[in-house]
Design a protein around this motif. Sequence first.
Motif, short mmCIF file in Angstrom:
data_model
loop_
_atom_site.label_atom_id
_atom_site.label_comp_id
_atom_site.label_asym_id
_atom_site.label_seq_id
_atom_site.Cartn_x
_atom_site.Cartn_y
_atom_site.Cartn_z
N GLY A 90 82.05 49.11 -1.31
CA GLY A 90 82.81 49.26 -0.08
C GLY A 90 84.28 49.53 -0.30
O GLY A 90 84.87 50.42 0.33
N LEU A 127 80.70 53.31 4.33
CA LEU A 127 79.34 52.90 4.67
C LEU A 127 78.31 53.84 4.06
O LEU A 127 77.22 53.41 3.66
CB LEU A 127 79.17 52.85 6.20
CG LEU A 127 79.92 51.73 6.93
CD1 LEU A 127 79.71 51.85 8.43
CD2 LEU A 127 79.46 50.36 6.45
N ALA A 177 81.24 45.70 4.07
CA ALA A 177 81.91 46.40 5.16
C ALA A 177 83.26 45.75 5.49
O ALA A 177 84.23 46.45 5.79
CB ALA A 177 81.01 46.40 6.40
N VAL A 224 83.55 48.91 13.85
CA VAL A 224 83.15 48.68 12.45
C VAL A 224 81.89 47.81 12.41
O VAL A 224 80.94 48.11 11.67
CB VAL A 224 84.29 48.02 11.66
CG1 VAL A 224 83.79 47.54 10.30
CG2 VAL A 224 85.45 48.99 11.48
N SER A 244 78.29 49.17 11.19
CA SER A 244 77.66 48.49 10.06
C SER A 244 76.26 48.01 10.44
O SER A 244 75.33 48.07 9.62
CB SER A 244 78.51 47.30 9.62
OG SER A 244 79.81 47.73 9.23
#
Length: 256
Positions: A32, A73, A134, A153, A157
């Motif tokens: 990430g 991602l 994430a 976000v 995710s």
Amino acid sequence: MSSTWVLYRKEMLEMARSYKLIWIPVVFIILGIMQPLTTYYLPEILKASGDVPPGLLEGYEIPSAAVVMAQALGQYGTIGMLVLALGSMNTLAGERYSGTMELILVRPVSPAAIVIAKWTAQLTLLVVALGLGAAGAAYYTEQLIGSLSWGEVITASGVYGLWLICVVSATLLFSAFLRPPVAAFLALALMAGLSLGLSLLPTWFDWTPAGLSGLSAGILTDGEGFRAGPYLSAGVLILICLVGAALLTRKNNLPN
């Protein structure tokens, strides 16, 4: 329900003892944070290599924070899938070939309870790993590139996590009747086939679970991430994998 809870705790204990609860989240965190770091420091990295033609980096522009987060991602679609498949390939196959499954099934425990407990444990591991990965990617993206909507976000995710759950579910199904390496290979081949079909024939494959990766990116970049087909097909695929794994885990399907 009590037997499922006991088996779930057993799975989590085994994950802790095998350090899966440590190394898989660590891999996801590294994957990430690599994307925002690489994007931000790319000019310096290329300059340090010494092979960059003059003027090549003058027009370089750092992508927006939303694009970088979507790319972060997307990193889980390759190495992340491989790590998950390798981490879950022994879920049923290992116990089948070691004889542990026979010892469990002589007790009043249904195959469905075993499969649900193992799948839930893998889901817990995925949520922890993807959540930490994430969060790390979003933190470094905000620090280096720009602000993000944390609500988007989390939503993006979660959508990408649904795609990864399909990988875990397929591995669980194949591990119910195949050896661990073969189970991992077939699960990855299935997901790769869906992704390849989507890239080559997007109008034919946009309803498959492979479309979830694009929907996840869309949530971050343009605020749109709903198309019923990928969500429904992902749910159907997961259900088929769980039911199939439960049927294949019956005593008459165990190796002699």
